[in-house]
Write an enzyme that holds these catalytic residues in place. Structure first.
Site, PDB file in Angstrom:
ATOM      1  N   ASP A 150       0.833  -1.202   0.000  1.00 11.77           N
ATOM      2  CA  ASP A 150       0.000   0.000   0.000  1.00 11.77           C
ATOM      3  C   ASP A 150       0.876   1.264   0.000  1.00 11.77           C
ATOM      4  O   ASP A 150       1.632   1.497   0.950  1.00 11.77           O
ATOM      5  CB  ASP A 150      -0.888  -0.076   1.264  1.00 11.77           C
ATOM      6  CG  ASP A 150      -1.989   0.941   1.268  1.00 11.77           C
ATOM      7  OD1 ASP A 150      -2.057   1.773   0.351  1.00 11.77           O
ATOM      8  OD2 ASP A 150      -2.794   0.901   2.214  1.00 11.77           O
ATOM      9  N   GLU A 185      -2.454   1.645  -4.712  1.00 10.85           N
ATOM     10  CA  GLU A 185      -2.051   3.055  -4.815  1.00 10.85           C
ATOM     11  C   GLU A 185      -3.173   3.868  -5.432  1.00 10.85           C
ATOM     12  O   GLU A 185      -2.937   4.900  -6.039  1.00 10.85           O
ATOM     13  CB  GLU A 185      -0.685   3.225  -5.501  1.00 10.85           C
ATOM     14  CG  GLU A 185      -0.481   2.462  -6.794  1.00 10.85           C
ATOM     15  CD  GLU A 185      -1.134   3.158  -7.973  1.00 10.85           C
ATOM     16  OE1 GLU A 185      -2.360   3.002  -8.118  1.00 10.85           O
ATOM     17  OE2 GLU A 185      -0.414   3.832  -8.738  1.00 10.85           O
ATOM     18  N   GLY A 187      -5.176   3.868  -7.830  1.00 12.91           N
ATOM     19  CA  GLY A 187      -5.394   4.164  -9.247  1.00 12.91           C
ATOM     20  C   GLY A 187      -4.532   5.291  -9.785  1.00 12.91           C
ATOM     21  O   GLY A 187      -4.699   5.703 -10.941  1.00 12.91           O
ATOM     22  N   ASP A 208     -10.560   4.273  -1.125  1.00 13.89           N
ATOM     23  CA  ASP A 208     -11.164   3.240  -0.273  1.00 13.89           C
ATOM     24  C   ASP A 208     -12.681   3.179  -0.425  1.00 13.89           C
ATOM     25  O   ASP A 208     -13.362   4.204  -0.496  1.00 13.89           O
ATOM     26  CB  ASP A 208     -10.855   3.526   1.204  1.00 13.89           C
ATOM     27  CG  ASP A 208      -9.385   3.315   1.516  1.00 13.89           C
ATOM     28  OD1 ASP A 208      -8.575   3.211   0.573  1.00 13.89           O
ATOM     29  OD2 ASP A 208      -9.059   3.247   2.712  1.00 13.89           O
TER      30      ASP A 208
HETATM   31  C1  GLA Z   1      -5.380   2.404   3.010  1.00 16.12           C
HETATM   32  C2  GLA Z   1      -5.924   1.265   2.148  1.00 16.12           C
HETATM   33  C3  GLA Z   1      -6.934   0.465   2.953  1.00 16.12           C
HETATM   34  C4  GLA Z   1      -6.265  -0.082   4.208  1.00 16.12           C
HETATM   35  C5  GLA Z   1      -5.668   1.060   5.024  1.00 16.12           C
HETATM   36  C6  GLA Z   1      -4.818   0.539   6.186  1.00 16.12           C
HETATM   37  O1  GLA Z   1      -6.376   3.324   3.307  1.00 16.12           O
HETATM   38  O2  GLA Z   1      -6.514   1.771   0.983  1.00 16.12           O
HETATM   39  O3  GLA Z   1      -7.456  -0.589   2.171  1.00 16.12           O
HETATM   40  O4  GLA Z   1      -5.276  -1.006   3.837  1.00 16.12           O
HETATM   41  O5  GLA Z   1      -4.825   1.882   4.224  1.00 16.12           O
HETATM   42  O6  GLA Z   1      -4.177   1.546   6.887  1.00 16.12           O
END
Ligand code: GLA
Length: 384
Positions: A150, A185, A187, A208
């Site tokens: 991530d 990331e 997109g 998200d």
């Molecule tokens: C980001 C990701 C989520 C999750 C959180 C964890 O927001 O997009 O899916 O993994 O981090 O901190």
């Protein structure tokens, strides 16, 4: 002239070779979109080893494992500090990661973990920056099968992102253990154009998700146009499922799962598997819906009609049928239809209602039905 051209040609072949190697390896790791569970949507920072074991147990007893779910993925907040040699350790919530992985494997399931190419993860824990080789070594020694990686920093350039993901892909590859690589990331830099070339088996295409219709619909229906980048080994990821978390109506959850199936999206459940209503279990294990998602042809569906709140999406299937979703995004029930000629089917076709698990018989030229508000009528249409 000749001396100059040689190194360029050589570099070209190396790059092509690495890209082809990444693609070939990807196809064997995720021939169909990965299916599993992830801790973040429901548990966030409250996840611990006891909960992970319980989710693995429930994946088996609920019938989800038999339906095809396999990954049990720990998201952010498992990380502790690094030791003096630079190796990462899990915090007190996960006293023994190797034993946990053994337990998950003993159930016939696989264990996933989470990290970031940055110094810190999104929740502020230790990231992998500068420790990629060591972390890949640690994950392999624990028996990890899946890594969500991530970005968690301000957007980089496309080249910076490609370099960071390639670095972890190479580090994982060197360990010799098959580990699915999930790029996250959001997109940026049109990741769908290059995610495969850096060893990604799936890549998040959006911000998200959250457990409400508007966010889910914005993400899901926003996937149009990405279909040419998905296929066996490399999938667009519109984020994890919210089915069963309680924020949407039954029709809205049918839209969510039905749309994700048409999108050939990874199906990573994000609810508490130990507390599922019969509706949630029935939905998450609906073999006909899962078969649309997992179809070996690996085609991501696309819209053929987008008229205001009414959208018809189709997904070509390996048996020459089509999965068809009639989606009503409006706030009242309405009649919708699809013409078989829009599917290049002339004349009659067999039509089956997937959610109702009911054959509707041989129909001629068109299908129409009332679709509930925020709902979907999901069909399998086969030429005769
Ligand atoms: C980001 C990701 C989520 C999750 C959180 C964890 O927001 O997009 O899916 O993994 O981090 O901190």
């Amino acid at each position: 002239m000749k001396r100059k051209l040689q190194p360029i040609a050589f570099q070209f072949f190396i790059i092509c070779g690495l890209t082809l190697a990444a693609s070939a390896q990807n196809s064997t790791l995720a021939p169909t979109p990965p299916m599993g569970w992830n801790s973040w949507n429901h548990f966030a920072e409250k996840i611990d080893a006891r909960i992970v074991r319980a989710q693995a147990d429930a994946m088996v007893t609920s019938g989800m494992k038999d339906a095809g779910y396999v990954y049990i993925n720990i998201d952010d907040t498992w990380e502790d500090k690094r030791d003096e040699k630079g190796f990462i350790h899990a915090n007190e919530k996960f006293p023994d990661m190797k034993t946990l992985a053994d337990y998950v494997h003993s159930k016939g399931l696989k264990l996933g973990i989470y990290s970031s190419p940055a110094a810190k993860t999104c929740a502020g824990f230790e990231g992998s920056l500068g420790h990629e080789e060591q972390d890949a070594q640690t994950y392999a020694s624990w028996g990890i099968d899946y890594l969500k990686y991530d970005w968690c920093q301000s957007p980089g350039t496309r080249d910076e992102m490609k370099a960071a993901y390639t670095k972890m892909h190479e580090a994982l590859r060197k360990r010799g253990r098959p580990i699915v690589l999930s790029l996250c990331e959001y997109g940026w830099n049109n990741v769908w154009e290059w995610g495969d070339s850096v060893g990604g088996n799936l890549w998040r295409t959006t911000d998200d998700i959250s457990d409400d219709y508007d966010t889910m619909a914005k993400i899901g229906f926003g996937q149009a146009g990405h279909e040419k980048y998905a296929g066996p080994g490399h999938w667009n990821d519109p984020d994890m499922l919210e089915v069963g978390n309680g924020g949407m109506s039954e029709d809205e959850y049918r839209t969510h799962l039905g749309l994700w199936a048409i999108l050939a999206a990874p199906l990573i459940a994000g609810n508490d598997l130990t507390r599922m209503t019969p509706f949630t279990v029935d939905m998450l294990t609906n073999r006909e819906v899962l078969a649309i998602d997992q179809d070996p042809l690996g085609k991501q569906g696309h819209p053929i009609i987008q008229e205001g709140p009414f959208e018809v999406w189709i997904k070509p299937m390996a048996d020459h049928s089509f999965a068809v979703g009639l989606f009503n995004r409006s706030k009242q029930e309405d009649k919708m239809n699809v013409k078989f000629s829009d599917l290049s089917i002339s004349g009659a076709a067999n039509v089956r209602d997937v959610w109702l698990r009911k054959d509707l018989g041989v129909l001629h030229e068109t299908f129409s039905a009332y679709v509930p508000k925020h709902g979907v009528v999901l069909l399998r249409i086969s030429p005769r």
